[in-house]
Design a protein around this motif. Structure first.
Motif, PDB file in Angstrom:
ATOM      1  N   ASN A  30      -0.932  91.434  11.391  1.00  0.00           N
ATOM      2  CA  ASN A  30      -1.374  92.352  10.342  1.00  0.00           C
ATOM      3  C   ASN A  30      -2.000  91.647   9.144  1.00  0.00           C
ATOM      4  O   ASN A  30      -2.337  92.300   8.156  1.00  0.00           O
ATOM      5  N   TYR A  31      -2.121  90.343   9.232  1.00  0.00           N
ATOM      6  CA  TYR A  31      -2.565  89.567   8.079  1.00  0.00           C
ATOM      7  C   TYR A  31      -3.826  88.777   8.374  1.00  0.00           C
ATOM      8  O   TYR A  31      -3.973  88.176   9.445  1.00  0.00           O
ATOM      9  N   ALA A  32      -4.724  88.791   7.394  1.00  0.00           N
ATOM     10  CA  ALA A  32      -5.821  87.831   7.385  1.00  0.00           C
ATOM     11  C   ALA A  32      -5.274  86.504   6.870  1.00  0.00           C
ATOM     12  O   ALA A  32      -4.365  86.479   6.036  1.00  0.00           O
ATOM     13  N   ILE A  33      -5.832  85.426   7.362  1.00  0.00           N
ATOM     14  CA  ILE A  33      -5.350  84.090   7.001  1.00  0.00           C
ATOM     15  C   ILE A  33      -6.518  83.258   6.492  1.00  0.00           C
ATOM     16  O   ILE A  33      -7.629  83.337   7.021  1.00  0.00           O
ATOM     17  N   GLY A  34      -6.243  82.480   5.494  1.00  0.00           N
ATOM     18  CA  GLY A  34      -7.279  81.603   4.970  1.00  0.00           C
ATOM     19  C   GLY A  34      -6.787  80.190   4.759  1.00  0.00           C
ATOM     20  O   GLY A  34      -5.587  79.960   4.535  1.00  0.00           O
ATOM     21  N   TRP A  35      -7.704  79.256   4.861  1.00  0.00           N
ATOM     22  CA  TRP A  35      -7.446  77.871   4.472  1.00  0.00           C
ATOM     23  C   TRP A  35      -8.151  77.629   3.138  1.00  0.00           C
ATOM     24  O   TRP A  35      -9.339  77.946   2.986  1.00  0.00           O
ATOM     25  N   PHE A  36      -7.427  77.048   2.229  1.00  0.00           N
ATOM     26  CA  PHE A  36      -7.940  76.719   0.902  1.00  0.00           C
ATOM     27  C   PHE A  36      -7.679  75.237   0.651  1.00  0.00           C
ATOM     28  O   PHE A  36      -6.827  74.628   1.293  1.00  0.00           O
ATOM     29  N   ARG A  37      -8.390  74.688  -0.287  1.00  0.00           N
ATOM     30  CA  ARG A  37      -8.149  73.295  -0.640  1.00  0.00           C
ATOM     31  C   ARG A  37      -8.271  73.105  -2.140  1.00  0.00           C
ATOM     32  O   ARG A  37      -8.958  73.866  -2.823  1.00  0.00           O
ATOM     33  N   GLN A  38      -7.578  72.094  -2.599  1.00  0.00           N
ATOM     34  CA  GLN A  38      -7.624  71.774  -4.017  1.00  0.00           C
ATOM     35  C   GLN A  38      -7.623  70.263  -4.175  1.00  0.00           C
ATOM     36  O   GLN A  38      -6.675  69.586  -3.771  1.00  0.00           O
ATOM     37  N   ALA A  39      -8.695  69.776  -4.757  1.00  0.00           N
ATOM     38  CA  ALA A  39      -8.813  68.358  -5.067  1.00  0.00           C
ATOM     39  C   ALA A  39      -8.325  68.119  -6.490  1.00  0.00           C
ATOM     40  O   ALA A  39      -8.320  69.049  -7.312  1.00  0.00           O
ATOM     41  N   PRO A  40      -7.923  66.902  -6.802  1.00  0.00           N
ATOM     42  CA  PRO A  40      -7.444  66.606  -8.167  1.00  0.00           C
ATOM     43  C   PRO A  40      -8.469  66.993  -9.221  1.00  0.00           C
ATOM     44  O   PRO A  40      -9.649  66.657  -9.115  1.00  0.00           O
ATOM     45  N   GLY A  41      -8.007  67.753 -10.199  1.00  0.00           N
ATOM     46  CA  GLY A  41      -8.874  68.148 -11.297  1.00  0.00           C
ATOM     47  C   GLY A  41      -9.822  69.296 -10.989  1.00  0.00           C
ATOM     48  O   GLY A  41     -10.648  69.654 -11.835  1.00  0.00           O
ATOM     49  N   LYS A  42      -9.703  69.865  -9.798  1.00  0.00           N
ATOM     50  CA  LYS A  42     -10.597  70.961  -9.420  1.00  0.00           C
ATOM     51  C   LYS A  42      -9.799  72.226  -9.110  1.00  0.00           C
ATOM     52  O   LYS A  42      -8.595  72.178  -8.855  1.00  0.00           O
ATOM     53  N   GLU A  43     -10.501  73.332  -9.142  1.00  0.00           N
ATOM     54  CA  GLU A  43      -9.868  74.609  -8.808  1.00  0.00           C
ATOM     55  C   GLU A  43      -9.671  74.725  -7.294  1.00  0.00           C
ATOM     56  O   GLU A  43     -10.395  74.103  -6.510  1.00  0.00           O
ATOM     57  N   ARG A  44      -8.707  75.545  -6.931  1.00  0.00           N
ATOM     58  CA  ARG A  44      -8.485  75.810  -5.510  1.00  0.00           C
ATOM     59  C   ARG A  44      -9.649  76.647  -4.983  1.00  0.00           C
ATOM     60  O   ARG A  44     -10.046  77.624  -5.598  1.00  0.00           O
ATOM     61  N   GLU A  45     -10.175  76.275  -3.839  1.00  0.00           N
ATOM     62  CA  GLU A  45     -11.319  76.974  -3.287  1.00  0.00           C
ATOM     63  C   GLU A  45     -11.058  77.384  -1.838  1.00  0.00           C
ATOM     64  O   GLU A  45     -10.351  76.697  -1.103  1.00  0.00           O
ATOM     65  N   GLY A  46     -11.660  78.498  -1.458  1.00  0.00           N
ATOM     66  CA  GLY A  46     -11.566  78.942  -0.072  1.00  0.00           C
ATOM     67  C   GLY A  46     -12.454  78.085   0.811  1.00  0.00           C
ATOM     68  O   GLY A  46     -13.588  77.784   0.460  1.00  0.00           O
ATOM     69  N   VAL A  47     -11.924  77.681   1.946  1.00  0.00           N
ATOM     70  CA  VAL A  47     -12.639  76.821   2.890  1.00  0.00           C
ATOM     71  C   VAL A  47     -13.074  77.632   4.113  1.00  0.00           C
ATOM     72  O   VAL A  47     -14.250  77.727   4.420  1.00  0.00           O
ATOM     73  N   SER A  48     -12.104  78.182   4.800  1.00  0.00           N
ATOM     74  CA  SER A  48     -12.373  78.980   5.999  1.00  0.00           C
ATOM     75  C   SER A  48     -11.336  80.079   6.070  1.00  0.00           C
ATOM     76  O   SER A  48     -10.158  79.819   5.829  1.00  0.00           O
ATOM     77  N   CYS A  49     -11.772  81.260   6.424  1.00  0.00           N
ATOM     78  CA  CYS A  49     -10.859  82.401   6.476  1.00  0.00           C
ATOM     79  C   CYS A  49     -11.125  83.210   7.735  1.00  0.00           C
ATOM     80  O   CYS A  49     -12.253  83.228   8.247  1.00  0.00           O
ATOM     81  N   ILE A  50     -10.086  83.888   8.206  1.00  0.00           N
ATOM     82  CA  ILE A  50     -10.211  84.649   9.438  1.00  0.00           C
ATOM     83  C   ILE A  50      -9.478  85.978   9.283  1.00  0.00           C
ATOM     84  O   ILE A  50      -8.371  86.037   8.752  1.00  0.00           O
ATOM     85  N   SER A  51     -10.108  87.022   9.758  1.00  0.00           N
ATOM     86  CA  SER A  51      -9.537  88.353   9.625  1.00  0.00           C
ATOM     87  C   SER A  51      -8.485  88.605  10.704  1.00  0.00           C
ATOM     88  O   SER A  51      -8.279  87.788  11.609  1.00  0.00           O
ATOM     89  N   ARG A  52      -7.862  89.778  10.623  1.00  0.00           N
ATOM     90  CA  ARG A  52      -6.869  90.153  11.649  1.00  0.00           C
ATOM     91  C   ARG A  52      -7.498  90.191  13.038  1.00  0.00           C
ATOM     92  O   ARG A  52      -6.841  89.894  14.031  1.00  0.00           O
ATOM     93  N   THR A  53      -8.767  90.574  13.068  1.00  0.00           N
ATOM     94  CA  THR A  53      -9.435  90.761  14.356  1.00  0.00           C
ATOM     95  C   THR A  53     -10.234  89.545  14.802  1.00  0.00           C
ATOM     96  O   THR A  53     -10.885  89.599  15.843  1.00  0.00           O
ATOM     97  N   GLY A  54     -10.203  88.467  14.016  1.00  0.00           N
ATOM     98  CA  GLY A  54     -10.844  87.237  14.452  1.00  0.00           C
ATOM     99  C   GLY A  54     -12.189  86.929  13.838  1.00  0.00           C
ATOM    100  O   GLY A  54     -12.774  85.882  14.130  1.00  0.00           O
ATOM    101  N   THR A  55     -12.683  87.814  12.989  1.00  0.00           N
ATOM    102  CA  THR A  55     -13.924  87.507  12.279  1.00  0.00           C
ATOM    103  C   THR A  55     -13.657  86.422  11.248  1.00  0.00           C
ATOM    104  O   THR A  55     -12.655  86.484  10.526  1.00  0.00           O
TER     105      THR A  55
END
Length: 121
Positions: A30-55
């Motif tokens: 029931n959940y979309a899932i995302g990968w995020f990353r945060q480098a030192p001194g930078k904001e957290r950013e979305g890298v890759s995300c996937i919906s419940r249905t695989g998009t």
């Protein structure tokens, strides 16, 4: 609710890593899932995300290099990272959002504690 990342480490530029995010305590499908990353001194950013249905979608900085996938039978999401660059060095987090697809940090309901990726030049 628990999200546990694994697979980070030290790799040379041009190398590959596969990150895993194991989920428990909620209905994973029931959940979309995302990968995020945060480098030192930078904001957290979305890298890759996937919906419940695989998009899925990827940030411009990783298109053609990173691939996100999910295995609902194993309650796990993967991030295959190829052709790694030093600028990919960061802590990588997976996060879950109920029902609605989201790839912004503010839109996620649950977070893991992260796994560190270091790419040497």
């Amino acid at each position: 609710v628990q999200l546990v990342e694994s697979g980070g480490g030290l790799v040379q530029a041009g190398g590959s890593l596969r990150l895993s995010c194991a989920a428990s305590g909620f209905t994973f499908g029931n959940y979309a899932i995302g990968w995020f990353r945060q480098a030192p001194g930078k904001e957290r950013e979305g890298v890759s995300c996937i919906s419940r249905t695989g998009t899925s979608s990827n940030a411009d900085t990783v298109k053609g290099r990173f691939t996100i996938s999910r295995d609902n039978a194993k309650n796990t999401v993967y991030l295959q990272m190829n052709s790694l660059k030093p600028e990919d060095t960061a802590d990588y987090y997976c996060a879950a959002n109920y029902w609605t697809y989201s790839c912004t940090a503010r839109g996620m309901d649950y977070w893991g504690k992260g796994t560190a990726v270091t790419v040497s030049s």
